[in-house]
Design an enzyme around this catalytic site. Structure first.
Site, PDB file in Angstrom:
ATOM      1  N   ASP A 269      86.838  31.090  86.222  1.00  0.00           N
ATOM      2  CA  ASP A 269      85.427  31.359  86.449  1.00  0.00           C
ATOM      3  C   ASP A 269      84.908  32.400  85.447  1.00  0.00           C
ATOM      4  OD1 ASP A 269      83.195  30.782  88.337  1.00  0.00           O
ATOM      5  OD2 ASP A 269      83.278  32.960  88.589  1.00  0.00           O
TER       6      ASP A 269
ATOM      7  N   LYS B  65      82.003  32.161  82.132  1.00  0.00           N
ATOM      8  CA  LYS B  65      80.916  33.089  81.807  1.00  0.00           C
ATOM      9  C   LYS B  65      80.982  33.509  80.338  1.00  0.00           C
ATOM     10  CE  LYS B  65      80.899  34.569  86.590  1.00  0.00           C
ATOM     11  NZ  LYS B  65      81.218  35.613  87.583  1.00  0.00           N
TER      12      LYS B  65
END
Lengths: 385, 385
Positions: free
Chosen positions: A243, A247
């Site tokens: 995750d 980003k």
């Protein structure tokens, strides 16, 4: 409780929606039709925020926000600015089988008005629709990371689809409501050059690192974070670093570097043997994380530093996500609770970086990041050339 | 040297101006005429930035930036997008006696095009023109703090003058290029409520506090900062705290609190006896600051804390600017060099504040803050309803 605006201090007439400065005259009025896909925790928070803001936006900004429908993965509710849309969207009212293109067409109503779709799903299938919607003139705003960090071809298709004027915004994909993507844009658009990005992009891992002092095994902290709702239902989604890597990809692309997820060097905290297990079994074997994490912590102590989960994009375009020992005086050593931190080092910000820090997760702040994107699009509908 | 985008990593065709996503088609093109008032250090940096960005903005954003003129306090140069405007603006070319309203009319050319004035002066006389210009449809962007922190009546007049659609933006008045004013706007516009602001808004005082460890008298540090150009020519402008108080007023008003400069409790570091002296004489008597500052430092050491220059707006609307002893673990204790820091505590950001930190002064970053405001206005001219 609102403790910020005691009546003896604030003259209410002095307040006006800052973005728009003053109540607009008639020719400044405009309507934006909004459809929401994914009425989960973030989507519901957003509906509440929009609903609350509607009268103020109409009065002070001349902006009519029409909430026209909600779609989940199977059904859609096509309301016509129904004031009960928010509360009834999961109720017994009429729904139809989900059809995302029909949903978009309903919101847009054949081009009669400005239309915007908010994708609060975490679905790749929804992201696949963006190029078509944008090409049809429908704005898209989303906290869904899958398009902006997904296959480069689709990312290019999305950007190309914006040539006609539709806007695609995704501030909330990185650190929720913190001003990160917009800040990077402003730097670059004004002619600055990105040298590097350093960040802590996972509130969960920040919290675990802050608490991991050797008093308790790491697995106990993961269990506590899981119980507190700080982790995803499957904590491996946090521990794997994937995750966070997404980003980093989003920020790299924002800077014009065509980075792919596969190019990010990600150090997973999940031992290979536990990666494929059902989640219950993974939770039972969580203590297999303890020895390696204790060793890393010991190394940090030996070197007089602290352990932090750091995402890095360097000036060669190399991207990495890993646990790292940082000096005790490092800015990341002083972060608190589940704080996210982003540091941009640029040609102009070279001695000290530009740094944004704060809570970077949660339905309310994520929804606010989406809402701010929506308002920025609404602003651009404001003045006729 | 640009070390951020090595050719082996970056495919140039992947880059496109982020804000605008993709090269716009013909109907997205627009022209913005720009006039600059105050070609000092910030104004000159801005002209260079705009000049450099012009081809990219035209190509990638369809935005024609026409630099139409420069005015200083006595003269004005009315060029017609002269490519040499930047370098020649102080040269021997034709100038006319300054007349700011004629200058504005020249930039606007009787309403034929979008027009924007940048005020890089530090002049109250220039700020007095804003309401008229805005009412005439000319956008105003400025790092000049005097309007936004000046008399409330004028501030209200400026906001009222925006009702017709002209925009007034002033991000660079607080912490230069750091995203502070826009961040606060986004919080409020999406329905959050401001509880308090804590900040270190003076790079000069941050540097002095960081360096003030008792090894040298405070006056020696002020002399060093003065020699390095970290202070204003008259260091009392920094030491008095007035400039910081202005920034607090600007943020308070942004939140709808009608604060006046006189209401801010400001603790000046300048002893009353030195306040009225000519600057040379003040510099000679600088050692009168040493005893009180040594006493404050001793107090900080006794309490195990650090001395910091803190601006505060609390939930009762009380505003103060003062030297304060902070615990060694406080976020402000870890700031470096001349960093500014701003913390917003709000209903949504209540456990941990939203924090922005970084260099908050200097011509390049201040000009970039102005430029970002200009681009945001340009964006709002983009899409025809």
């Amino acid at each position: 409780v609102n403790v910020c605006a005691p009546s003896e201090v604030v003259a209410p007439q002095a307040f006006s929606l800052s973005r728009f400065m003053a109540p607009p005259d008639a020719r400044q009025r405009r309507t934006l039709a909004v459809g929401l896909i994914g009425p989960g925790r973030v989507g519901s928070a957003l509906l509440r925020q929009l609903r609350t803001a509607q009268p103020r936006l109409a009065r002070e900004a001349g902006l009519q926000l029409k909430l026209c429908g909600v779609a989940d993965s199977r059904r859609m509710w096509l309301d016509h600015d129904d004031p009960e849309l928010n509360t009834r969207s999961h109720g017994a009212q009429t729904w139809r089988p989900g059809d995302l293109d029909a949903f978009a067409a309903h919101v847009q109503r054949a081009g009669e008005r400005h239309a915007l779709l908010v994708d609060c799903s975490a679905s790749d299938a929804v992201a696949a629709h963006y190029p078509r919607w944008l090409a049809a003139g429908v704005h898209v705003v989303t906290p869904n990371k899958l398009a902006a960090s997904g296959p480069l071809e689709r990312w290019h298709a999305i950007r190309q689809a914006c040539a006609g004027g539709a806007r695609y915004r995704y501030e909330a994909t990185v650190c929720a409501g913190l001003p990160v993507v917009q800040t990077l844009r402003d730097l670059l658009d004004t002619g600055d050059e990105l040298h590097s990005v350093h960040g802590m992009f996972s509130g969960t891992l920040a919290w675990l690192c802050n608490r991991h002092d050797g008093q308790q095994p790491f697995s106990a902290l993961v269990r506590e974070a899981h119980a507190l709702g700080y982790t995803e239902p499957d904590p491996r989604e946090d521990l794997s670093g994937l995750d966070v890597a997404r980003k980093l990809v989003i920020l790299a692309r924002e800077a014009g570097w065509p980075l792919s997820l596969e190019q990010v060097e990600v150090e997973s905290l999940v031992p290979p043997g536990l990666a494929g297990l059902p989640v219950e079994e993974f939770m039972q074997r969580l203590d297999q994380l303890d020895a390696p994490m204790a060793a890393k912590l010991a190394e940090a102590h030996t070197r007089g530093g602290v352990l932090r989960h750091v995402a890095k994009l360097d000036h060669h375009g190399r991207a990495s996500v890993r646990l790292q020992v940082l000096p005790a005086a490092h800015a990341f050593a002083h972060s608190r609770l589940t704080d996210n931190v982003v540091q941009f080092t640029t040609r102009r910000y070279c001695d000290n970086p530009l740094q944004v820090q704060g809570p970077g997760a949660g339905p309310e702040v994520t929804a606010a990041g989406v809402f701010a994107d929506l308002l920025r699009i609404a602003e651009s509908l404001g003045v006729q050339a």
